[in-house]
Design a protein around this motif. Structure first.
Motif, PDB file in Angstrom:
ATOM      1  N   PRO A   1     -12.385  31.067  11.717  1.00  0.00           N
ATOM      2  CA  PRO A   1     -13.465  30.241  11.529  1.00  0.00           C
ATOM      3  C   PRO A   1     -12.900  28.660  12.052  1.00  0.00           C
ATOM      4  O   PRO A   1     -13.743  27.997  12.638  1.00  0.00           O
ATOM      5  N   ARG A   2     -11.739  28.324  11.809  1.00  0.00           N
ATOM      6  CA  ARG A   2     -11.299  27.066  12.400  1.00  0.00           C
ATOM      7  C   ARG A   2      -9.960  27.079  13.128  1.00  0.00           C
ATOM      8  O   ARG A   2      -9.095  28.142  12.794  1.00  0.00           O
ATOM      9  N   ALA A   3      -9.809  26.282  14.204  1.00  0.00           N
ATOM     10  CA  ALA A   3      -8.412  26.090  14.870  1.00  0.00           C
ATOM     11  C   ALA A   3      -7.853  27.652  15.516  1.00  0.00           C
ATOM     12  O   ALA A   3      -6.860  28.020  15.104  1.00  0.00           O
ATOM     13  N   GLN A   4      -9.033  28.264  16.067  1.00  0.00           N
ATOM     14  CA  GLN A   4      -8.480  29.599  16.437  1.00  0.00           C
ATOM     15  C   GLN A   4      -7.373  29.461  17.507  1.00  0.00           C
ATOM     16  O   GLN A   4      -7.129  28.906  18.153  1.00  0.00           O
ATOM     17  N   ASN A   5      -6.462  30.428  16.989  1.00  0.00           N
ATOM     18  CA  ASN A   5      -5.368  30.694  17.810  1.00  0.00           C
ATOM     19  C   ASN A   5      -5.292  31.771  19.016  1.00  0.00           C
ATOM     20  O   ASN A   5      -5.686  32.876  18.479  1.00  0.00           O
TER      21      ASN A   5
ATOM     22  N   GLU B   1     -12.140  36.756   7.407  1.00  0.00           N
ATOM     23  CA  GLU B   1     -11.983  35.422   8.158  1.00  0.00           C
ATOM     24  C   GLU B   1     -10.613  34.889   7.745  1.00  0.00           C
ATOM     25  O   GLU B   1     -10.081  34.436   6.573  1.00  0.00           O
ATOM     26  N   ASP B   2      -9.821  34.478   8.791  1.00  0.00           N
ATOM     27  CA  ASP B   2      -8.630  34.125   8.732  1.00  0.00           C
ATOM     28  C   ASP B   2      -8.397  32.375   8.750  1.00  0.00           C
ATOM     29  O   ASP B   2      -8.559  32.070   9.878  1.00  0.00           O
ATOM     30  N   ASP B   3      -8.791  31.939   7.863  1.00  0.00           N
ATOM     31  CA  ASP B   3      -8.815  30.485   7.833  1.00  0.00           C
ATOM     32  C   ASP B   3      -7.342  29.622   7.547  1.00  0.00           C
ATOM     33  O   ASP B   3      -7.142  29.051   6.602  1.00  0.00           O
ATOM     34  N   HIS B   4      -6.603  30.119   8.618  1.00  0.00           N
ATOM     35  CA  HIS B   4      -5.239  29.747   8.531  1.00  0.00           C
ATOM     36  C   HIS B   4      -4.802  28.115   8.541  1.00  0.00           C
ATOM     37  O   HIS B   4      -3.750  27.591   7.959  1.00  0.00           O
ATOM     38  N   PHE B   5      -5.816  27.354   9.052  1.00  0.00           N
ATOM     39  CA  PHE B   5      -5.446  26.088   9.174  1.00  0.00           C
ATOM     40  C   PHE B   5      -5.965  25.297   8.388  1.00  0.00           C
ATOM     41  O   PHE B   5      -6.093  24.025   8.070  1.00  0.00           O
TER      42      PHE B   5
ATOM     43  N   PRO C   1     -15.327  20.989   9.619  1.00  0.00           N
ATOM     44  CA  PRO C   1     -15.870  21.738   8.420  1.00  0.00           C
ATOM     45  C   PRO C   1     -15.564  23.132   8.537  1.00  0.00           C
ATOM     46  O   PRO C   1     -15.573  23.737   9.659  1.00  0.00           O
ATOM     47  N   TYR C   2     -15.634  23.777   7.437  1.00  0.00           N
ATOM     48  CA  TYR C   2     -15.637  25.286   7.482  1.00  0.00           C
ATOM     49  C   TYR C   2     -16.964  25.875   7.471  1.00  0.00           C
ATOM     50  O   TYR C   2     -17.955  25.471   6.889  1.00  0.00           O
TER      51      TYR C   2
ATOM     52  N   VAL D   1      -9.579  34.535   4.053  1.00  0.00           N
ATOM     53  CA  VAL D   1      -8.001  34.649   3.669  1.00  0.00           C
ATOM     54  C   VAL D   1      -7.722  33.050   4.208  1.00  0.00           C
ATOM     55  O   VAL D   1      -7.715  32.733   5.110  1.00  0.00           O
ATOM     56  N   ARG D   2      -6.687  32.625   2.969  1.00  0.00           N
ATOM     57  CA  ARG D   2      -6.222  31.093   3.392  1.00  0.00           C
ATOM     58  C   ARG D   2      -4.829  31.344   2.921  1.00  0.00           C
ATOM     59  O   ARG D   2      -4.610  31.435   1.703  1.00  0.00           O
ATOM     60  N   SER D   3      -4.090  31.308   4.125  1.00  0.00           N
ATOM     61  CA  SER D   3      -2.476  31.153   3.584  1.00  0.00           C
ATOM     62  C   SER D   3      -1.848  29.628   3.485  1.00  0.00           C
ATOM     63  O   SER D   3      -2.596  28.932   3.706  1.00  0.00           O
TER      64      SER D   3
END
Length: 434
Positions: free
Chosen positions: A221-225, A253-257, A264-265, A279-281
């Motif tokens: 959802p944010r800062a797509q890699n 959803e991999d919200d890694h950043f 905003p998310y 998922v938030r690491s």
């Protein structure tokens, strides 16, 4: 080749292909006979040949490539994130956070000691569970449960394993995060590419993937890699509308950043969706070595994940959970993370401004790296940069779709460069484009 394959039942045909593969008669990349041709040669029903190929695909021995046919699978290597080994070049391809901006855990380490955790106890630290619920509840309207895993990649792998079978289709962003490509390939799933633009995953791409029968969608959802794109509110609403007709497709959803993001998310997960995971690491802001992620999932998915996270086998160390919580609740660490977020954004914007001054349109997107459009094939540019002492990463490594056309993008990690080094890299890149 049809004459080499034998059998009259699906199991016999699958065993024959497997034996030929094991003996080296069918090396990786070999295209198997079309179903109709194989059925005619063996004198069997076409459905029997289809069933044989399906068995082989589910076992990971062959890969279906649509019109390109069914191909004997190999062990294809996938590019990995991180520093390149054995290079004297200045590495701007890493995708790493700046180690100077990762909070020092020394003070937190003194607080995590406590009584030992034994077999049969809850796998999630009670205090971390409560903190994570508050963190997620601010962004997720649906009813959810918390699971702790050994990082985001571990979470995605387990989520796919509890929901899918081999050869099931998974929608992935294109270009795609390297670890997602690797996870889907190793799991024996079929990757269906969904194009990404400046607003994130495209509506037409997602709709086509759903029409192709995907059972899971992995979205950043944010800062797509590698592109740095983040979902806009408008695009997220459009994607939720498409997914409303597919409530049982698993959304990951991999919200890694998360805590570092300047955006905003926005979410694909609608209030009525039945299978989801956010998922938030902590790896981007507390460091990759923390190996911890929080997964907020629907209750059914949480129950399935619990079966795969039993004490004594695959639980996440409670010492690690306490250490993460001690840092996440420390005001000084929160300030350090906020400073790091501002630093990454400022350094990326400064580098983008330098590029724009030379006529290279490179927007300063969210994330640890920049996605640089080029007028030439990226491999040509990276070869020229190598002669000037730089190691860069081309967009080819992140591509899922049609690879017949070479990528015209570079992904550069430049936030840790000094101003002088940044000026040198820009000058060398401009020279490489001539």
């Amino acid at each position: 080749m049809s004459d080499d394959i034998t059998g009259t039942t699906a199991a016999e045909i699958a065993d024959s292909v497997r034996a030929l593969r094991d003996r080296g008669a069918l090396p990786p990349g070999t295209v198997l006979p079309p179903v109709r041709e194989l059925a005619a040669t063996l004198g069997i029903n076409r459905n029997t040949a289809v069933a044989a190929y399906r068995q082989l695909a589910q076992a990971g021995l062959v890969v279906s490539r649509g019109r390109a046919g069914t191909v004997v699978a190999g062990h294809e290597s996938v590019a990995q994130e991180g520093y390149a080994a054995d290079t004297v070049l200045r590495d701007v391809a890493t995708g790493n956070p700046d180690p100077r901006l990762i909070p020092d855990p020394t003070r937190a380490l003194t607080t995590v000691a406590g009584r030992p955790v034994l077999y049969g106890e809850p796998v999630i630290d009670e205090a971390l569970d409560a903190w994570a619920r508050d963190w997620i509840a601010a962004d997720l309207e649906a009813d959810f449960r918390i699971t702790v895993t050994s990082g985001a990649v571990d979470a995605v792998e387990r989520l796919l394993a509890q929901a899918l079978m081999r050869d099931d289709a998974v929608a992935l962003e294109d270009p795609c995060f390297l670890a997602s490509i690797h996870t889907v390939r190793l799991g024996g799933y079929r990757a269906i590419p969904v194009a990404v633009d400046d607003e994130g995953m495209t509506v037409a791409g997602l709709r086509a993937a759903l029409d192709a029968g995907v059972r899971a969608v992995i979205c950043t959802p944010r800062a797509q890699n590698p592109t740095g794109a983040s979902l806009t509110a408008r695009r997220a609403a459009e994607l939720r509308a498409v997914l409303a007709d597919h409530p049982y497709v698993l959304i990951i959803e991999d919200d890694h950043f998360s805590l570092l993001s300047q955006r905003p998310y926005e979410s694909l997960i609608g209030p009525g969706h039945r299978r989801f995971a956010l998922v938030r690491s902590v790896s981007k802001f507390l460091g990759p070595d923390m190996c911890l992620a929080i997964a907020a999932t629907d209750p059914e998915t949480a129950n399935r994940l619990a079966m795969r996270l039993s004490p004594g086998t695959t639980w996440v160390s409670h010492l690690l959970q306490r250490l993460a919580l001690a840092q996440l609740t420390d005001p000084q660490v929160a300030a350090d993370v906020a400073d790091a977020a501002a630093h990454y954004a400022a350094r990326n914007e400064a580098f983008s401004a330098r590029l724009r001054a030379h006529g290279i349109d490179a927007p300063a997107s969210d994330g640890l790296s920049l996605w640089i459009p080029l007028p030439l094939p990226a491999r040509v540019v990276t070869e020229r940069l190598m002669r000037r002492g730089w190691l860069a990463r081309t967009g080819d490594e992140f591509a899922l779709g049609d690879r017949t056309e070479p990528s015209r993008h570079l992904r550069l990690t430049v936030h840790d460069l000094s101003d002088d080094d940044a000026e040198t890299l820009v000058a060398d890149l401009v020279a490489a484009l001539r």
